[in-house]
Design a protein around this motif. Sequence first.
Motif, PDB file in Angstrom:
ATOM      1  N   LEU A  93       0.790  -1.228   0.000  1.00 34.12           N
ATOM      2  CA  LEU A  93       0.000   0.000   0.000  1.00 34.12           C
ATOM      3  C   LEU A  93       0.822   1.278   0.000  1.00 34.12           C
ATOM      4  CD1 LEU A  93      -2.904  -0.773   2.493  1.00 34.12           C
ATOM      5  CD2 LEU A  93      -2.946  -0.788   0.024  1.00 34.12           C
ATOM      6  N   LYS A  94       2.157   1.128   0.172  1.00 35.43           N
ATOM      7  CA  LYS A  94       3.020   2.307   0.343  1.00 35.43           C
ATOM      8  C   LYS A  94       2.682   3.449  -0.619  1.00 35.43           C
ATOM      9  CE  LYS A  94       7.607   1.639   1.707  1.00 35.43           C
ATOM     10  NZ  LYS A  94       8.812   0.999   1.185  1.00 35.43           N
ATOM     11  N   PRO A  95       2.565   3.185  -1.949  1.00 38.37           N
ATOM     12  CA  PRO A  95       2.312   4.305  -2.854  1.00 38.37           C
ATOM     13  C   PRO A  95       0.979   4.999  -2.578  1.00 38.37           C
ATOM     14  CG  PRO A  95       2.628   2.232  -4.066  1.00 38.37           C
ATOM     15  CD  PRO A  95       2.649   1.895  -2.625  1.00 38.37           C
ATOM     16  N   TYR A  96       0.014   4.224  -2.067  1.00 39.30           N
ATOM     17  CA  TYR A  96      -1.313   4.808  -1.846  1.00 39.30           C
ATOM     18  C   TYR A  96      -1.423   5.558  -0.513  1.00 39.30           C
ATOM     19  CZ  TYR A  96      -3.152   2.385  -5.920  1.00 39.30           C
ATOM     20  OH  TYR A  96      -3.388   1.972  -7.199  1.00 39.30           O
ATOM     21  N   MET A  97      -0.473   5.308   0.395  1.00 41.32           N
ATOM     22  CA  MET A  97      -0.555   5.961   1.705  1.00 41.32           C
ATOM     23  C   MET A  97      -0.435   7.479   1.555  1.00 41.32           C
ATOM     24  SD  MET A  97      -0.795   3.540   3.987  1.00 41.32           S
ATOM     25  CE  MET A  97      -0.104   4.039   5.548  1.00 41.32           C
ATOM     26  N   GLN A  98       0.529   7.899   0.728  1.00 40.85           N
ATOM     27  CA  GLN A  98       0.735   9.339   0.519  1.00 40.85           C
ATOM     28  C   GLN A  98      -0.483   9.945  -0.169  1.00 40.85           C
ATOM     29  OE1 GLN A  98       3.233  10.996   1.864  1.00 40.85           O
ATOM     30  NE2 GLN A  98       2.189  12.851   1.185  1.00 40.85           N
ATOM     31  N   LEU A  99      -1.076   9.162  -1.099  1.00 42.80           N
ATOM     32  CA  LEU A  99      -2.287   9.632  -1.779  1.00 42.80           C
ATOM     33  C   LEU A  99      -3.399   9.871  -0.750  1.00 42.80           C
ATOM     34  CD1 LEU A  99      -4.055  10.090  -4.338  1.00 42.80           C
ATOM     35  CD2 LEU A  99      -4.533   7.636  -4.324  1.00 42.80           C
ATOM     36  N   ALA A 100      -3.611   8.872   0.135  1.00 45.60           N
ATOM     37  CA  ALA A 100      -4.686   8.992   1.130  1.00 45.60           C
ATOM     38  C   ALA A 100      -4.444  10.189   2.048  1.00 45.60           C
ATOM     39  CB  ALA A 100      -4.758   7.698   1.950  1.00 45.60           C
ATOM     40  N   GLU A 101      -3.187  10.376   2.436  1.00 44.35           N
ATOM     41  CA  GLU A 101      -2.860  11.470   3.356  1.00 44.35           C
ATOM     42  C   GLU A 101      -3.079  12.830   2.675  1.00 44.35           C
ATOM     43  OE1 GLU A 101       0.738  10.591   5.476  1.00 44.35           O
ATOM     44  OE2 GLU A 101       0.948  12.685   6.065  1.00 44.35           O
ATOM     45  N   THR A 102      -2.644  12.927   1.416  1.00 43.63           N
ATOM     46  CA  THR A 102      -2.799  14.187   0.673  1.00 43.63           C
ATOM     47  C   THR A 102      -4.275  14.520   0.491  1.00 43.63           C
ATOM     48  OG1 THR A 102      -0.769  13.686  -0.493  1.00 43.63           O
ATOM     49  CG2 THR A 102      -2.164  15.362  -1.480  1.00 43.63           C
ATOM     50  N   LEU A 103      -5.062  13.499   0.118  1.00 40.91           N
ATOM     51  CA  LEU A 103      -6.494  13.742  -0.087  1.00 40.91           C
ATOM     52  C   LEU A 103      -7.173  14.131   1.222  1.00 40.91           C
ATOM     53  CD1 LEU A 103      -7.482  10.828  -2.526  1.00 40.91           C
ATOM     54  CD2 LEU A 103      -6.998  13.214  -3.094  1.00 40.91           C
ATOM     55  N   VAL A 152     -13.076  14.889  -2.732  1.00 41.17           N
ATOM     56  CA  VAL A 152     -11.915  14.849  -3.630  1.00 41.17           C
ATOM     57  C   VAL A 152     -11.650  13.390  -4.004  1.00 41.17           C
ATOM     58  CG1 VAL A 152     -10.759  16.926  -2.781  1.00 41.17           C
ATOM     59  CG2 VAL A 152     -10.306  14.764  -1.657  1.00 41.17           C
ATOM     60  N   THR A 153     -11.139  13.198  -5.216  1.00 42.58           N
ATOM     61  CA  THR A 153     -10.745  11.854  -5.645  1.00 42.58           C
ATOM     62  C   THR A 153      -9.322  11.953  -6.175  1.00 42.58           C
ATOM     63  OG1 THR A 153     -13.026  11.491  -6.336  1.00 42.58           O
ATOM     64  CG2 THR A 153     -11.437   9.869  -7.083  1.00 42.58           C
ATOM     65  N   GLY A 154      -8.562  10.909  -5.964  1.00 47.31           N
ATOM     66  CA  GLY A 154      -7.188  10.915  -6.465  1.00 47.31           C
ATOM     67  C   GLY A 154      -6.756   9.525  -6.859  1.00 47.31           C
ATOM     68  N   ALA A 155      -5.756   9.475  -7.724  1.00 45.54           N
ATOM     69  CA  ALA A 155      -5.221   8.186  -8.178  1.00 45.54           C
ATOM     70  C   ALA A 155      -3.725   8.340  -8.384  1.00 45.54           C
ATOM     71  CB  ALA A 155      -5.906   7.775  -9.468  1.00 45.54           C
ATOM     72  N   LEU A 156      -3.083   7.236  -8.720  1.00 46.65           N
ATOM     73  CA  LEU A 156      -1.651   7.281  -8.989  1.00 46.65           C
ATOM     74  C   LEU A 156      -1.420   7.107 -10.480  1.00 46.65           C
ATOM     75  CD1 LEU A 156      -0.295   4.954  -6.170  1.00 46.65           C
ATOM     76  CD2 LEU A 156      -0.337   7.442  -6.185  1.00 46.65           C
ATOM     77  N   LEU A 157      -0.566   7.948 -11.031  1.00 50.92           N
ATOM     78  CA  LEU A 157      -0.173   7.753 -12.426  1.00 50.92           C
ATOM     79  C   LEU A 157       1.155   7.036 -12.423  1.00 50.92           C
ATOM     80  CD1 LEU A 157      -0.988  10.921 -14.545  1.00 50.92           C
ATOM     81  CD2 LEU A 157      -2.364   8.913 -14.053  1.00 50.92           C
ATOM     82  N   GLY A 158       1.270   6.018 -13.247  1.00 57.77           N
ATOM     83  CA  GLY A 158       2.520   5.248 -13.304  1.00 57.77           C
ATOM     84  C   GLY A 158       2.892   4.694 -11.943  1.00 57.77           C
ATOM     85  N   ASP A 159       1.883   4.341 -11.145  1.00 59.76           N
ATOM     86  CA  ASP A 159       2.093   3.715  -9.824  1.00 59.76           C
ATOM     87  C   ASP A 159       2.755   4.626  -8.805  1.00 59.76           C
ATOM     88  OD1 ASP A 159       0.882   1.440 -10.443  1.00 59.76           O
ATOM     89  OD2 ASP A 159       2.709   0.249 -10.773  1.00 59.76           O
ATOM     90  N   LYS A 160       3.036   5.870  -9.143  1.00 63.39           N
ATOM     91  CA  LYS A 160       3.791   6.713  -8.216  1.00 63.39           C
ATOM     92  C   LYS A 160       3.217   8.111  -8.061  1.00 63.39           C
ATOM     93  CE  LYS A 160       8.618   5.316  -8.373  1.00 63.39           C
ATOM     94  NZ  LYS A 160       8.911   4.943  -9.741  1.00 63.39           N
ATOM     95  N   GLU A 161       2.933   8.748  -9.215  1.00 68.19           N
ATOM     96  CA  GLU A 161       2.625  10.179  -9.169  1.00 68.19           C
ATOM     97  C   GLU A 161       1.169  10.415  -8.783  1.00 68.19           C
ATOM     98  OE1 GLU A 161       2.752  13.990 -12.087  1.00 68.19           O
ATOM     99  OE2 GLU A 161       3.664  12.142 -12.826  1.00 68.19           O
TER     100      GLU A 161
END
Length: 526
Positions: free
Chosen positions: A324-334, A426-435
Amino acid sequence: MSKVLVSDPIDQAGIDILSQVATVDVKTGLKPAELIEIIGEYDALMIRSGTRVTQEIIEAGTQLKIIGRAGVGVDNVDVPAATRKGIVVVNSPEGNTIAAAEHALAMMLSLSRHIPDANASVKRGEWDRKTFVGAEVYKKTLGVVGLGKIGSHVAAVAKAMGMKLLAYDPFISTERAEQMGCQLVELDLLMQQADYITLHIPKTPETTHLINAKTLAKMKPTARIINCARGGIIDEAALAAAIKEGKIGGAALDVFESEPLGESDLRSLGKDLILTPHLGASTTEAQVNVAIDVAEQIRDVLLGLPARSAVNIPGFGPDVLEELKPYMQLAETLGNLVGQLVGGRVETLNITLQGELATNKSQPLVVAALKGLLYQALRERVNYVNASIEAKERGIRVIETRDASARDYAGSLHLEATGTLGTHSVTGALLGDKEIHLTDVDGFPINVPPSKYMLFTLHRDMPGIIGKLGSLLGSFNVNIASMQVGRKIVRGDAVMALSIDDPLPEGILDEITKVPGIRDAYTVTL
Ligand SMILES: NC(=O)C1=CN([C@@H]2O[C@H](COP(=O)(O)OP(=O)(O)OC[C@H]3O[C@@H](n4cnc5c(N)ncnc54)[C@H](O)[C@@H]3O)[C@@H](O)[C@H]2O)C=CC1
Ligand SMILES: O=C(O)CCC(=O)C(=O)O
């Protein structure tokens, strides 16, 4: 530089790792009052079983970020008190497994063959071969209480020695027990049928005095019991009485209700009782393992990275974190973003895990979203450890939904927060598994990477509005780095997301909302 206090003897391998990132003070044998006096200077505390980390010590540890237990049992740490203060508690779940299992097996064989007393008698100059006639363990029944890491290893070795295996562990399946060659039974049956009983369970309110006068009375008069788990799981007074009265065959204890063992009836019992001073983990190999394991985690946490074996961050196991590491930052930012859009007190947070996230373990993502959500209120005081508690104490209701059908991105997160001032999403996703990309704000599709300073407007999609906003920002010397409009229908409502190079100057938001067509404006710092 961070400061780490090591208050129990720890292998040098651990000290070397800590020294890469911190000043390390090794001060063993401190009295509680001495520890309370100095703990305020330290960012991390590393212990073994010798230091009792009470609520008082935790309260005094105003800088503490992490407590590292170089071993398994954290019963000498007030974990709830640490959690309330956002202090990570880590241990080494596997570093001393083999050492503890081998100690239990050594105790079993020593008891069977009276090795400690036979050894002492020879050293006294005697040659007594009658008193020390023993018993074989081959074809005898071993009852393993607690079929976790240590219990399983004990079972595997005992099986190889030709023992029959019974196990009591209410938290494992019959199939798992069978895979390990054990028949899963109730505790009463195990106590009645086993020739040897070995305990490998944690000390909890449920397991305290699990073995008492009543349970001991169920044992065969020849049966022996071994405790290399925790003192207090066996009622020591009841055990001493059972041995003295010949009601059981004997016992071997590595752990005690109070350590070091003080005045005790146990000390006066003969060859049917073997005592060791909490040596289960005391092998060179185990001490290197646990010191490295825990020191690495302390180092990581001091560097702002997650710990792999935190006992007070539920659901944050190493495998889950990796996934889940890449998604943790996404969740926190959102979480941070939606918290700022809502402003004021948040009452409900709806989290929807979409696409591939719908099938994942969600707890770390929920915690990360809450950490982001509470950042404006708590700043650095909120972390993965206390985010859920802080949210609960603030009465924030968290609702979790899963939507595997959402397929625009491999996985995306949708957060909707309702507070005293309104609802935003808000909705967010990762581009290229990172961004990280924001893909939706308040129901309007956009596609922008979040930036440190952002401005969002809710406006009417009409000619000239972008130009007017651009000029207004220019007149306040605000440089726009990027801008995107999201709309559902032409000339309907729309959202504008602007990345700006600096924070918005005071007063400009009011000016922005005076621009004809702009209904609302929100400034956000991420
Ligand atoms: N003497 C020493 O120096 C050492 C002692 N230990 C102690 O050994 C114990 C076991 O350690 P691990 O095997 O690593 O832990 P573990 O977590 O792998 O296994 C514990 C097992 O106990 C079971 N359990 C929990 N509550 C129970 C209950 N009420 N009744 C029956 N089973 C229950 C769990 O389901 C689990 O399978 C811990 O208390 C630990 O502190 C560990 C290392 C060294
Ligand atoms: O630090 C020690 O030697 C004790 C180990 C222990 O009891 C544990 O890891 O639970």
